[in-house]
Design a protein around this motif. Structure first.
Motif, mmCIF file in Angstrom:
data_model
loop_
_atom_site.group_PDB
_atom_site.id
_atom_site.type_symbol
_atom_site.label_atom_id
_atom_site.label_comp_id
_atom_site.label_asym_id
_atom_site.label_seq_id
_atom_site.Cartn_x
_atom_site.Cartn_y
_atom_site.Cartn_z
ATOM 1 N N PHE A 72 75.762 34.044 33.713
ATOM 2 C CA PHE A 72 76.388 35.210 34.000
ATOM 3 C C PHE A 72 76.935 35.077 35.402
ATOM 4 O O PHE A 72 76.334 34.627 36.203
ATOM 5 C CB PHE A 72 75.277 36.395 34.230
ATOM 6 N N VAL A 73 78.476 35.063 35.466
ATOM 7 C CA VAL A 73 79.296 34.624 36.632
ATOM 8 C C VAL A 73 78.753 35.345 37.734
ATOM 9 O O VAL A 73 78.605 34.881 39.012
ATOM 10 C CB VAL A 73 80.678 34.845 36.293
ATOM 11 N N TRP A 74 78.444 36.773 37.864
ATOM 12 C CA TRP A 74 77.960 37.496 39.117
ATOM 13 C C TRP A 74 76.935 36.631 39.641
ATOM 14 O O TRP A 74 76.543 36.278 40.830
ATOM 15 C CB TRP A 74 77.135 38.693 38.621
ATOM 16 N N GLY A 127 93.187 33.022 37.105
ATOM 17 C CA GLY A 127 92.412 32.986 38.306
ATOM 18 C C GLY A 127 91.398 34.118 38.179
ATOM 19 O O GLY A 127 90.771 34.349 39.124
ATOM 20 N N ASN A 128 91.560 35.050 37.036
ATOM 21 C CA ASN A 128 90.417 35.852 37.016
ATOM 22 C C ASN A 128 89.054 35.472 36.619
ATOM 23 O O ASN A 128 88.973 34.590 35.497
ATOM 24 C CB ASN A 128 90.866 37.049 36.110
ATOM 25 N N TRP A 129 88.002 35.879 37.103
ATOM 26 C CA TRP A 129 86.813 35.207 36.867
ATOM 27 C C TRP A 129 86.081 36.151 35.785
ATOM 28 O O TRP A 129 86.119 37.346 35.524
ATOM 29 C CB TRP A 129 85.667 35.355 38.070
ATOM 30 N N TYR A 130 85.730 35.199 34.467
ATOM 31 C CA TYR A 130 84.873 35.632 33.465
ATOM 32 C C TYR A 130 83.491 36.430 33.843
ATOM 33 O O TYR A 130 83.116 36.286 34.995
ATOM 34 C CB TYR A 130 84.428 34.551 32.439
ATOM 35 N N PHE A 131 83.191 37.317 33.188
ATOM 36 C CA PHE A 131 82.020 37.751 33.202
ATOM 37 C C PHE A 131 80.677 37.096 32.813
ATOM 38 O O PHE A 131 79.773 36.957 33.603
ATOM 39 C CB PHE A 131 81.802 39.314 32.488
ATOM 40 N N SER A 132 80.881 36.269 31.737
ATOM 41 C CA SER A 132 79.673 35.302 31.412
ATOM 42 C C SER A 132 80.199 34.085 30.616
ATOM 43 O O SER A 132 81.333 34.112 29.858
ATOM 44 C CB SER A 132 78.464 36.140 30.671
#
Lengths: 407, 407
Positions: free
Chosen positions: B57-59, B101-106
């Motif tokens: 999970f990118v968070w 350049g948007n960050w994936y969620f997972s």
């Protein structure tokens, strides 16, 4: 227990569900949920039935139309019930869909769209509602809405969330249990407006999907999500079991097995139901868990251990139908256990209707009678199904007794 | 309690947080979370630290990079810590973003994208991680990722969910508390790579948004959602209060007040914190509720009454900072109460680290040490903040004592 006692028991339970439905549950919704000003229904009702929020969730609007139309069709041609269904349908026809005929998820009290049609179950419940209503009214407009909505669901079936789907395509394609399961029920609800060949084909493919794909013999239960190729996905989604959901699907399967006179399907559905009861029942505190991980890992759902009203109703209906069709005594034992737990915990002796949400320990988590997800649906449908199933059980026993006397 | 006893208490608490961080929390993550094969970290760890799911999970990936880089920068130039941060950042740089350049969620364990960049907080934590890492490495590549991500967040700020936003435009436009709140913290985290005027402006506007818009004097608390025009929205979303979230925001505000030497802001933030403690504390079972409805209606969140680890850490930090800056004895009393509750309930004496999820009654709901939302972040950050704040409190008391002796 001799047969005479057994018969007495059936009657007592039967009366409890019939009288509960007609004298407690339905009057509660008649008294508190009707929005006389804008049409449609309030579903957010506190313990006493007072409205605490006026948003209108399309799932619940449709389900209440269905309930009152079904009661009119099945129980009594009570004009008041039909009027209640009609006023909800009028509100929904006016405000429920976007320009492409997709059903919104929620509306304001006045009917302005709040949440987009990201959720195809709004459409499923709309088709159910208008199909049932057409039975009552014979109004071609109602049939048309049900049919158009049904074909729209089929069109969206492979990508039900549309642009709102957050899964990256290709990495871990999953299929969910809810839609194929609901379609097997929906197609029976609206078969009077569909081509019979399509009904038969949808039933056959629904049974195959539920019983051969989502049911996993290696686990003995139904999974909520499987791989697009039918494989087990060892992920949070793939490991998820919702026992109440599985039990609801199993009584749909029993209805289909009865219709098709398919004994093998009937026994398989009953056995899976019993296995879901064993898997879902909380031996420590009683009641059925909301979610479990098939491998025993922590589920993502923080509400996993809560005891929800609808789960217990679906379980009771599954156990009663299982008993009716197979006479398996385990079904009757589970029914009595579920009945005792539910009437002890959910029935509100003071203000009527049922509570919906309990902690694992069986304490009240929320005192509401209705909200975003609880409306006029599972309690009346469950009571109606229990009443009618117990009626059949009683008749069968009476016939069996008669045969016993004759022989 | 005389000052001598007070001082002793400070030291005892201080040691507990410092030693807990360095000898228990950090070793737990070092031992169990490193994915030596594919890079990045496992966050789904059971009670003993064993991996039960490998999704990334990118968070939590970003937050763990941040934690180890922060420890390296603030506590000790320990190469092992920097290496841990670097190996996570390498995995994220390779796999974390889509082509815009948007960050994936997972991501999967191997780094394939699983869930789309629908959630802008992935980006916020990525900017934090790379900003902190740049402090350690001086690597222009790290600064560039932090800066690009930050400007992308600003660009997406007015529509953070993009096409995944399910709200119908116009009907009930709401603004959420989380993003403006996090931006006030993020801008301090990466101010070394931003234009000072922009930092000042973002701080000023963030303080205004949090303290004058989301804080509602009529309720005495911070709301999670308000109307786009700043009005109170009498809806499920508008009535929602997350006391832990508010308390976290208040210690961000105290940090800003200290930086700006703004006494009025400091006292306002401390008073709101105390009011949030009164509103959020469960007098019956202890601990802080996860969610409450400001009007006392049933919230949508079935997990509303649960006691979450991070809420209690943020509350402790807020109370310690409040005590440091204002000397308000209520802050110290709350801190001691929170400390006792937390170490009684969350600390796992047997296998280290903290449990995360308790029922209202304080029983273990999930035995995990990490999952989709709990990773190597709130516990180490909270322990670090508590340790350093107690150090300052102790120093101030020592100075005060000295002045007392001199006078």
């Amino acid at each position: 227990m001799n047969m005479e006692q057994n018969k007495k028991n059936f009657e007592g339970y039967l009366n409890q569900y019939r009288d509960g439905l007609l004298e407690n549950i339905i009057p509660f919704w008649l008294e508190h949920s009707i929005d006389g000003r804008y049409g449609g229904y309030f579903s957010c009702l506190d313990r006493k039935g007072q409205v605490f929020d006026t948003d209108k969730f399309v799932w619940l609007q449709c389900r209440q139309v269905w309930t009152f139309a079904m009661l009119y069709n099945q129980v009594e041609k009570n004009q008041k019930w039909l009027d209640v269904a009609l006023q909800g349908a009028e509100f929904l026809s006016k405000h429920g869909t976007d320009e492409d005929g997709n059903w919104y998820f929620s509306l304001t009290r006045e009917g302005r769209p709040l949440v987009q049609p990201y959720n195809i179950f709004s459409d499923c419940f709309a088709a159910m509602a208008y199909g049932q209503l057409y039975n009552a009214t014979g109004d071609a407009g109602h049939a048309r809405i049900a049919r158009d909505t049904f074909f729209n669901i089929l069109k969206r079936q492979s990508n039900p969330k549309g642009k709102y789907d957050k899964a990256c395509p290709g990495t871990r394609p999953l299929q969910g249990f809810a839609l194929p399961m609901i379609l097997t029920n929906l197609v029976l609800e609206i078969e009077h407006i569909l081509d019979p060949a399509m009904v038969d084909q949808t039933i056959a493919s629904g049974i195959d999907t539920v019983m051969n794909r989502f049911y996993r013999p290696e686990f003995g239960v139904v999974l909520e999500n499987i791989g697009a190729d039918g494989s087990f996905s060892d992920s949070f989604e793939g490991r998820l079991v919702n026992p109440g959901h599985g039990l609801e699907a199993m009584w749909f399967m029993m209805d289909l097995a009865a219709r098709l006179r398919d004994k093998e399907l009937m026994h398989k559905a009953v056995n899976i139901s019993l296995s879901l009861m064993d898997f879902g029942w909380d031996e420590e505190y009683g009641g059925i868990f909301y979610f479990r991980d098939i491998k025993g890992h922590p589920p993502l759902q923080l509400e996993w251990d809560q005891k929800l009203w609808w789960v217990h109703l679906e379980a009771m209906v599954a156990m009663l139908k299982g008993y009716l069709h197979t006479g398996n005594p385990k079904c009757w034992q589970w029914f009595e256990r579920l009945h005792a737990y539910s009437f002890d915990h959910y029935a509100d002796q003071e203000h009527g209707e049922w509570f919906g949400y309990l902690t694992r320990q069986g304490k009240l988590l929320l005192a509401l009678k209705g909200g975003k997800w609880k409306g006029c649906f599972h309690v009346p449908r469950g009571f109606y199904q229990a009443w009618k199933t117990l009626e059949q059980i009683e008749q069968n026993h009476a016939k069996a007794q008669l045969r016993g006397l004759e022989s």
